[in-house]
Structures are given as C-alpha cells and as structure tokens.
Design an enzyme around this catalytic site. Structure first.
Site: not given
Ligand code: GAR
Length: 212
Positions: A12-14, A61, A87, A105, A170
């Site tokens: 969860g750093s972003n 899914r 996912r 990404h 990022e």
C-alpha cells in the site's frame, strides 16, 4: 467534491502516496482482495473506510468481479485507482469503468508488463527504466498512458536499488495523474490521452534530465 476508491493487494505504499498528496478529492474507500494486505492498516490510520472482497471466497473471476464492482459502486467514485492491485480483472469489469480506472505499473510500458519488471530490465541491460500510470484496458498492464517517469539504470544496480528508485517515482507520478484527472484535464482520444492546458512535458514525463 470528487471521490476516489483505491484498490490494493499488499503493502500500500502507492495508496499512502495518494492519501498524503492532499489532492482535491475525497478518498471514499480502500478496498483489498487480500484481507492480510498491510495497506489496510495504513488506510485506517488515515481514517479512510476499508473493505475486503476476498477473491478466494468466490467460485470464479466473474463472481469476484461482480462483488467487487458492487462494493465499488456503493461509493459512486469518480475514479478507481489500482495501487498494487494484483488480480486480473475481466473485460466486463474493466469496460464498466472505462476512462475512470487507472493503474500504476513499475516499468516504462509497453515494455515489461507483468511481474518481475526490475529483474527483467536488468537482464535486458536497458539504460532507462521507470514507471507508468495508465488507464486500464482488459489487457494486463496496458492502456492509454497518462504519466511516465524515467530513471537511469546504474551499472551497480541490484533489483532492490532499482526497485526503490522506481518506487519513489511511482509515488510522485500517481498523485500527479490523479490530480490531472480530478481537474478534468485528461481526455481519452482512441488509445492516447490528451492533457488539456498542456504547458510543458514536466507534467506527464519525469526524467532525470527534466527534474534534476
Ligand atoms: C508497485 O510497484 C506497483 O507499481 C506494482 O505493485 C507495487 C505495489 O506496491 N503494480 C504492478 O505491478 C501492477 N502490474 P505498493 O503496494 O507499495 O503500492
């Protein structure tokens, strides 16, 4: 005020970078497919509502995608931000949020989609590596590019040192991209993103040369 839902799977750093960026947006919720995601605790520290849609509890899914969309739609977000959400999402899900779902990404897409981007960049001997924020399409790590940041690959880089420098970028470009979206400045034009009131490259391209 516009609102944002952030999807995470892990650290969860972003997500934290988005929460700390003081964007003109309300973060309505952080949702994870992984109940153990460390980012959920960080979100709670920021008094952000959290939710879990555990993919392991759905038969396939499609059923997971439906449950996730239901959870997201409850908050009526202006934008969905994938921040280390690991996912694959089905076509129906992605098309439902077309132009309203972004991903970050750790490579200069379209190079190195998927996992292990830093190892692969080192293996290939690229001189420049980096990260990308893009609108999401049904293809993994693919879609109209919003902002990219480049970092030099140094001769003594390891996977860890390179990953750390890319991650720093990022954290810089994801809030920037969300900000542009919230200001209504991003327009999808086919497979490209146009930025209105575009003054300089500095907004959508971070490179060691431009940002010393
Ligand atoms: C980030 O490096 C992000 O770019 C990557 O996962 C990491 C999550 O870290 N995402 C992808 O690889 C998506 N294909 P974080 O949980 O600390 O933000």
């Amino acid at each position: 005020m516009k609102s944002l839902v952030i999807l995470i799977s892990g650290r969860g750093s972003n997500m934290r970078a988005l929460l700390e960026a003081r964007l003109p947006v309300r973060v309505a919720a952080v949702i994870s497919n992984n109940p153990e995601a460390a980012g959920l605790e960080i979100a709670k520290m920021y008094d952000v509502e959290t939710g879990i849609v555990d993919h392991r509890t759905y038969p396939d899914r499609a059923a997971f995608d439906i449950a996730l969309a239901r959870k997201i739609d409850f908050y009526r977000p202006s934008l969905v931000a994938l921040a280390g959400f690991m996912r694959m999402l089905g076509d129906g899900f992605v098309n439902r949020y077309k132009g309203k779902i972004m991903n970050v990404h750790p490579s200069l897409l379209p190079s190195f989609p998927g996992l292990g981007t830093h190892e692969r960049a080192l293996e290939e001997g690229v001189r420049i590596h980096g990260c990308t924020v893009h609108f999401v399409t049904p293809r993994m790590d693919h879609g109209p590019i919003i902002v990219q940041a480049a970092v030099r690959v140094l001769p003594d880089d390891t996977n860890e040192t390179l990953a750390a420098r890319v991650l720093q970028q990022e954290h810089r470009i994801y809030p920037e991209a969300v900000h542009l979206f919230m200001e209504g400045r991003l327009k999808l034009s086919g497979s490209h993103v146009e930025v209105s009131n575009f003054i300089s490259d500095n907004l959508v391209l971070y490179s060691p040369e431009l940002h010393k």
